[in-house]
Enzyme design. Sequence first.
Site, short mmCIF file in Angstrom:
data_model
loop_
_atom_site.label_atom_id
_atom_site.label_comp_id
_atom_site.label_asym_id
_atom_site.label_seq_id
_atom_site.Cartn_x
_atom_site.Cartn_y
_atom_site.Cartn_z
N ASP A 202 37.99 48.93 23.29
CA ASP A 202 38.44 47.56 23.54
C ASP A 202 39.62 47.21 22.63
OD1 ASP A 202 37.91 44.80 24.66
OD2 ASP A 202 37.60 44.38 22.53
N GLU A 265 42.09 50.56 25.78
CA GLU A 265 42.56 49.34 26.44
C GLU A 265 43.80 48.86 25.69
OE1 GLU A 265 41.19 44.81 27.65
OE2 GLU A 265 40.58 45.66 25.74
#
Length: 530
Positions: A202, A265
């Site tokens: 993330d 990401e």
Amino acid sequence: MIAGTKWWQRGIIYHVYPRSFQDTDGDGIGDLKGIEQRLDHIAGLGCDAVWISPVYPSPMKDHGYDVADYTGIHPLFGTLDDFDRLVARAKALGLKVVMDFVPNHTSDRHAWFLESRASRESEKRDWYVWRDAGPDGSPPNNWISVFSGPAWTWDEATGQYYLHSFLPEQPDLNWRNPAVRAAMYDAMRFWLDRGIDGFRLDVVYYCMKDPQLRDNPPNPGWKPGMPEIDTLLQAHSNDHEDMAIVIREMRAVVDAYDDRLLIGEIYLPLERLMAYYGRDLSGAHLPFNFQLILTPWEAREVAALVAQYEGLLPQGGWPNWVLGNHDQKRVAARVGEAQARIAAMLLLTLRGTPTLYYGDELGMPNVDIPPGRGEDAWGRHEAGFSRDPQRTPMQWDDTEHAGFSTAEPWLPLSPDWRVRNVASQDRDPRSMLTLHRRLLALRRASPALAIGDWSGIETVEGDVFAFERHHQGDAITVVLNFGASEVEVADLRLPGGTGRIALSTHLDRDDQNVGPGVRLRPNEGVIIVA
């Protein structure tokens, strides 16, 4: 199996948002047993891996992206035993399991942060980013949280500010501290030892900031209606050059295990994205490429994007494409229901690894959330930016609550759930679900589509994007009409001058002979084989 390739190169990744996939305990929120129960759907589509958004213990201020324990499971989702059973079932079905990992920040309830904020002399004080106030008591710099407001919160007890790139309840870890990095790598090993096949990292590009914490410059391109974070250019608050160290170390952790995958990401321009492959490809296997989400939905724009991306890839770097996720509007909401079929064919025929967001195989729309039902952290902090509309429950059938739960779901269903669901589309030979199954089957059967090279085909007619995929004599031509008008493409340079349609997005032209060009109906795409 295609010799000489990794599973993640030839495979398709399916993204599950756990709260919304399947509820088995009647609380209206999805869980691990629910994911396990529905793995047959994912395998039946033809996918190769399931990526699961966070299921760690968490106060749920940001629905699990505020992690309170990196080596546990939130009771809302189940237990570690449930997780182990899910992994075992996935492997029995031939599916890999990719876990979301949140490296940039923890919850403010994590034991590390509780110890860090206990006093300035705490052994873990430097595990987070603490700074003195400015001379006038103001924050250390002008950085803004992604969710709006200052990226700094004052801690009265210890008389310093701490940094949080997202919510105040999500303090940023100090990745310049080797002890932090070691602890996080141990957490990754905990899950790798349990048999998972990789991680999606993330907002990993936020881990390293400017060590001098300099102000971000104003963004001259900001316009009203854009989020507050975009009033500044994020020149110093993320993507520092020292990220190369972190991404290389993370890669070394997964490389110590056989055949594992590291996804990053990374919302950055393509030129910067390429740095995350790392020197000599020692970084992320797949730095996520979100450009199909961000580029205007026009054939010439998309064609230029694909050519640019292919041209920038480092030698040996493997491409990837993403059309939707839990943070972005549903593809059907962005491009319309008719063009969503074009989008599906594009995603599943471009070179590289595609990621499919749950529900997009049904053409699920964004769902209007009534006042008082909103859950999303960003939406609570900044009006107009809720991500709830793309996180609504999966629609399985036409029974109560769409087969998702026996109770009222945590977010409302789409109004069309009685007709737009897996069971109804499963019976329809021309449904969006059928199209996805056909596309995935064709991709798996064709080395050209799975791992072949890509080359663009210049067209002058209409709003059309055409390209060829080829591998060792296997050649496939893809022609996509981005327009709402019929168009005749005169010459596609088909091998041998003619071919036959293997698949149309309308699902009604199987084995039709064409050549040297093809006539496309409005919003139609075709795959042509020799």
